[in-house]
Design a protein around this motif. Structure first.
Motif, PDB file in Angstrom:
ATOM      1  N   MET A 185      65.096  21.049  34.246  1.00  0.00           N
ATOM      2  CA  MET A 185      65.397  21.439  35.625  1.00  0.00           C
ATOM      3  C   MET A 185      66.062  20.287  36.389  1.00  0.00           C
ATOM      4  SD  MET A 185      64.572  24.642  36.156  1.00  0.00           S
ATOM      5  CE  MET A 185      64.134  24.866  37.879  1.00  0.00           C
ATOM      6  N   GLY A 186      65.589  19.069  36.203  1.00  0.00           N
ATOM      7  CA  GLY A 186      66.179  17.925  36.901  1.00  0.00           C
ATOM      8  C   GLY A 186      67.623  17.693  36.513  1.00  0.00           C
ATOM      9  N   GLU A 187      67.923  17.823  35.218  1.00  0.00           N
ATOM     10  CA  GLU A 187      69.306  17.644  34.766  1.00  0.00           C
ATOM     11  C   GLU A 187      70.192  18.757  35.309  1.00  0.00           C
ATOM     12  OE1 GLU A 187      72.073  17.377  30.762  1.00  0.00           O
ATOM     13  OE2 GLU A 187      69.902  17.271  30.523  1.00  0.00           O
ATOM     14  N   LEU A 188      69.686  19.983  35.289  1.00  0.00           N
ATOM     15  CA  LEU A 188      70.451  21.111  35.809  1.00  0.00           C
ATOM     16  C   LEU A 188      70.724  20.932  37.304  1.00  0.00           C
ATOM     17  CD1 LEU A 188      71.772  23.843  35.256  1.00  0.00           C
ATOM     18  CD2 LEU A 188      69.520  24.914  35.569  1.00  0.00           C
ATOM     19  N   ALA A 189      69.727  20.498  38.049  1.00  0.00           N
ATOM     20  CA  ALA A 189      69.914  20.257  39.490  1.00  0.00           C
ATOM     21  C   ALA A 189      70.993  19.203  39.726  1.00  0.00           C
ATOM     22  CB  ALA A 189      68.596  19.826  40.137  1.00  0.00           C
ATOM     23  N   GLY A 190      70.954  18.139  38.932  1.00  0.00           N
ATOM     24  CA  GLY A 190      71.952  17.088  39.067  1.00  0.00           C
ATOM     25  C   GLY A 190      73.352  17.562  38.756  1.00  0.00           C
ATOM     26  N   ARG A 191      73.485  18.366  37.743  1.00  0.00           N
ATOM     27  CA  ARG A 191      74.818  18.859  37.358  1.00  0.00           C
ATOM     28  C   ARG A 191      75.351  19.874  38.353  1.00  0.00           C
ATOM     29  NH1 ARG A 191      75.144  19.919  31.211  1.00  0.00           N
ATOM     30  NH2 ARG A 191      77.318  20.254  31.781  1.00  0.00           N
ATOM     31  N   LEU A 192      74.458  20.619  38.986  1.00  0.00           N
ATOM     32  CA  LEU A 192      74.878  21.599  39.997  1.00  0.00           C
ATOM     33  C   LEU A 192      75.038  20.969  41.381  1.00  0.00           C
ATOM     34  CD1 LEU A 192      72.454  24.466  38.986  1.00  0.00           C
ATOM     35  CD2 LEU A 192      74.943  24.588  38.871  1.00  0.00           C
ATOM     36  N   ILE A 193      74.566  19.754  41.542  1.00  0.00           N
ATOM     37  CA  ILE A 193      74.503  19.065  42.844  1.00  0.00           C
ATOM     38  C   ILE A 193      73.587  19.864  43.782  1.00  0.00           C
ATOM     39  CG2 ILE A 193      75.817  17.742  44.546  1.00  0.00           C
ATOM     40  CD1 ILE A 193      76.829  17.345  41.638  1.00  0.00           C
ATOM     41  N   PHE A 194      72.439  20.269  43.264  1.00  0.00           N
ATOM     42  CA  PHE A 194      71.431  21.016  44.009  1.00  0.00           C
ATOM     43  C   PHE A 194      70.216  20.124  44.213  1.00  0.00           C
ATOM     44  CE2 PHE A 194      72.117  25.803  42.794  1.00  0.00           C
ATOM     45  CZ  PHE A 194      73.407  25.759  43.293  1.00  0.00           C
ATOM     46  N   SER A 195      69.526  20.322  45.326  1.00  0.00           N
ATOM     47  CA  SER A 195      68.229  19.686  45.512  1.00  0.00           C
ATOM     48  C   SER A 195      67.242  20.384  44.572  1.00  0.00           C
ATOM     49  CB  SER A 195      67.759  19.835  46.956  1.00  0.00           C
ATOM     50  OG  SER A 195      67.486  21.206  47.231  1.00  0.00           O
ATOM     51  N   PRO A 196      66.132  19.714  44.243  1.00  0.00           N
ATOM     52  CA  PRO A 196      65.145  20.379  43.384  1.00  0.00           C
ATOM     53  C   PRO A 196      64.647  21.708  43.975  1.00  0.00           C
ATOM     54  CG  PRO A 196      64.704  18.034  43.469  1.00  0.00           C
ATOM     55  CD  PRO A 196      65.794  18.298  44.480  1.00  0.00           C
ATOM     56  N   SER A 197      64.444  21.761  45.284  1.00  0.00           N
ATOM     57  CA  SER A 197      63.951  23.011  45.877  1.00  0.00           C
ATOM     58  C   SER A 197      65.008  24.111  45.829  1.00  0.00           C
ATOM     59  CB  SER A 197      63.483  22.784  47.315  1.00  0.00           C
ATOM     60  OG  SER A 197      64.540  22.335  48.130  1.00  0.00           O
ATOM     61  N   ARG A 198      66.257  23.739  46.018  1.00  0.00           N
ATOM     62  CA  ARG A 198      67.326  24.745  45.929  1.00  0.00           C
ATOM     63  C   ARG A 198      67.430  25.283  44.506  1.00  0.00           C
ATOM     64  NH1 ARG A 198      73.839  24.183  47.094  1.00  0.00           N
ATOM     65  NH2 ARG A 198      74.291  26.359  46.676  1.00  0.00           N
ATOM     66  N   LEU A 199      67.309  24.399  43.509  1.00  0.00           N
ATOM     67  CA  LEU A 199      67.375  24.859  42.128  1.00  0.00           C
ATOM     68  C   LEU A 199      66.185  25.763  41.805  1.00  0.00           C
ATOM     69  CD1 LEU A 199      68.792  24.929  39.407  1.00  0.00           C
ATOM     70  CD2 LEU A 199      67.344  23.012  38.727  1.00  0.00           C
ATOM     71  N   THR A 200      65.001  25.402  42.274  1.00  0.00           N
ATOM     72  CA  THR A 200      63.820  26.238  42.035  1.00  0.00           C
ATOM     73  C   THR A 200      64.048  27.640  42.590  1.00  0.00           C
ATOM     74  OG1 THR A 200      62.330  24.346  42.019  1.00  0.00           O
ATOM     75  CG2 THR A 200      61.349  26.496  42.530  1.00  0.00           C
ATOM     76  N   TYR A 201      64.590  27.720  43.793  1.00  0.00           N
ATOM     77  CA  TYR A 201      64.886  29.016  44.409  1.00  0.00           C
ATOM     78  C   TYR A 201      65.913  29.778  43.572  1.00  0.00           C
ATOM     79  CZ  TYR A 201      66.433  32.506  47.744  1.00  0.00           C
ATOM     80  OH  TYR A 201      66.768  33.700  48.333  1.00  0.00           O
ATOM     81  N   GLN A 202      66.992  29.083  43.158  1.00  0.00           N
ATOM     82  CA  GLN A 202      68.064  29.706  42.377  1.00  0.00           C
ATOM     83  C   GLN A 202      67.531  30.242  41.053  1.00  0.00           C
ATOM     84  OE1 GLN A 202      71.410  30.144  43.211  1.00  0.00           O
ATOM     85  NE2 GLN A 202      71.519  31.336  41.330  1.00  0.00           N
ATOM     86  N   VAL A 203      66.795  29.416  40.340  1.00  0.00           N
ATOM     87  CA  VAL A 203      66.262  29.822  39.032  1.00  0.00           C
ATOM     88  C   VAL A 203      65.254  30.959  39.199  1.00  0.00           C
ATOM     89  CG1 VAL A 203      64.856  29.054  37.062  1.00  0.00           C
ATOM     90  CG2 VAL A 203      66.801  27.683  37.837  1.00  0.00           C
ATOM     91  N   SER A 204      64.427  30.905  40.224  1.00  0.00           N
ATOM     92  CA  SER A 204      63.465  31.996  40.463  1.00  0.00           C
ATOM     93  C   SER A 204      64.180  33.323  40.697  1.00  0.00           C
ATOM     94  CB  SER A 204      62.567  31.673  41.656  1.00  0.00           C
ATOM     95  OG  SER A 204      61.759  30.562  41.372  1.00  0.00           O
ATOM     96  N   SER A 205      65.244  33.278  41.478  1.00  0.00           N
ATOM     97  CA  SER A 205      66.035  34.483  41.731  1.00  0.00           C
ATOM     98  C   SER A 205      66.640  35.019  40.435  1.00  0.00           C
ATOM     99  CB  SER A 205      67.149  34.159  42.746  1.00  0.00           C
ATOM    100  OG  SER A 205      68.090  35.196  42.806  1.00  0.00           O
ATOM    101  N   MET A 206      67.155  34.119  39.617  1.00  0.00           N
ATOM    102  CA  MET A 206      67.768  34.528  38.352  1.00  0.00           C
ATOM    103  C   MET A 206      66.716  35.002  37.348  1.00  0.00           C
ATOM    104  SD  MET A 206      70.767  31.646  38.080  1.00  0.00           S
ATOM    105  CE  MET A 206      71.637  32.404  36.694  1.00  0.00           C
ATOM    106  N   GLN A 207      65.513  34.438  37.410  1.00  0.00           N
ATOM    107  CA  GLN A 207      64.413  34.880  36.537  1.00  0.00           C
ATOM    108  C   GLN A 207      64.056  36.329  36.851  1.00  0.00           C
ATOM    109  OE1 GLN A 207      61.488  31.562  37.215  1.00  0.00           O
ATOM    110  NE2 GLN A 207      60.812  32.228  35.189  1.00  0.00           N
ATOM    111  N   ARG A 208      63.955  36.638  38.143  1.00  0.00           N
ATOM    112  CA  ARG A 208      63.597  38.001  38.552  1.00  0.00           C
ATOM    113  C   ARG A 208      64.605  39.024  38.027  1.00  0.00           C
ATOM    114  NH1 ARG A 208      62.199  35.193  43.166  1.00  0.00           N
ATOM    115  NH2 ARG A 208      64.133  35.706  44.276  1.00  0.00           N
TER     116      ARG A 208
END
Length: 160
Positions: A58-81
């Motif tokens: 998750m940390g590497e993905l956030a860095g590559r997307l230029i996302f904060s950890p909380s933004r990535l968590t939200y994004q991945v949760s949405s995509m998981q659903r």
């Protein structure tokens, strides 16, 4: 006080800001119409599809997307659903998590890619000649490297 930009640089700055926002908005709209994916969804799917084992910490993905950890968590949760990705513990470090591309996510990417490519070509690439493409590549590669280096040096423990 910071010195203002000369008129040529100010015009370049404003043209860049307006055109880049218009381009991003158009690409996002085209992607949503063709695939019901957001630009962020698509970027996550691309990065995961290119990663070994179609998974990234998750940390590497956030860095590559230029996302904060909380933004990535939200994004991945949405995509998981929606079944596009799953989130699993890291095999090497149970404290960390990885985003993992699902079969449905890979299918969504494969279906969206031709439409997205057509949009990128139509709204950007087909209007540029080879010299302009080379110039944009040089400018944005150099800018990206400088910004990554600047960010890395500003987040080192010694500089905090």
């Amino acid at each position: 006080m910071t010195e203002s930009l000369d008129s040529t640089r100010e015009a370049a700055w404003r043209a860049y800001i307006e055109a880049s926002q218009r381009l991003y908005t158009q690409l996002e709209e085209d992607l949503r119409v063709a695939s019901d994916l957001s630009f962020a969804d698509y970027h996550v799917l691309v990065l995961l599809s290119e990663a070994p084992g179609q998974r990234l910490r998750m940390g590497e993905l956030a860095g590559r997307l230029i996302f904060s950890p909380s933004r990535l968590t939200y994004q991945v949760s949405s995509m998981q659903r929606r079944g596009l990705v799953s989130k699993e513990p890291c095999p090497d470090d149970r404290r960390g998590s990885e985003a993992v591309l699902t079969a449905a996510g890979l299918l969504a990417l494969r279906e969206a890619a031709p439409h997205h490519l057509a949009s990128v070509r139509t709204h950007l690439m087909d209007d540029l000649d080879d010299a302009e493409v080379a110039c944009l590549t040089r400018v944005f590669d150099r800018l990206g490297e400088r910004l990554r280096a600047s960010r890395a040096s500003s987040t080192t423990p010694a500089s905090r």
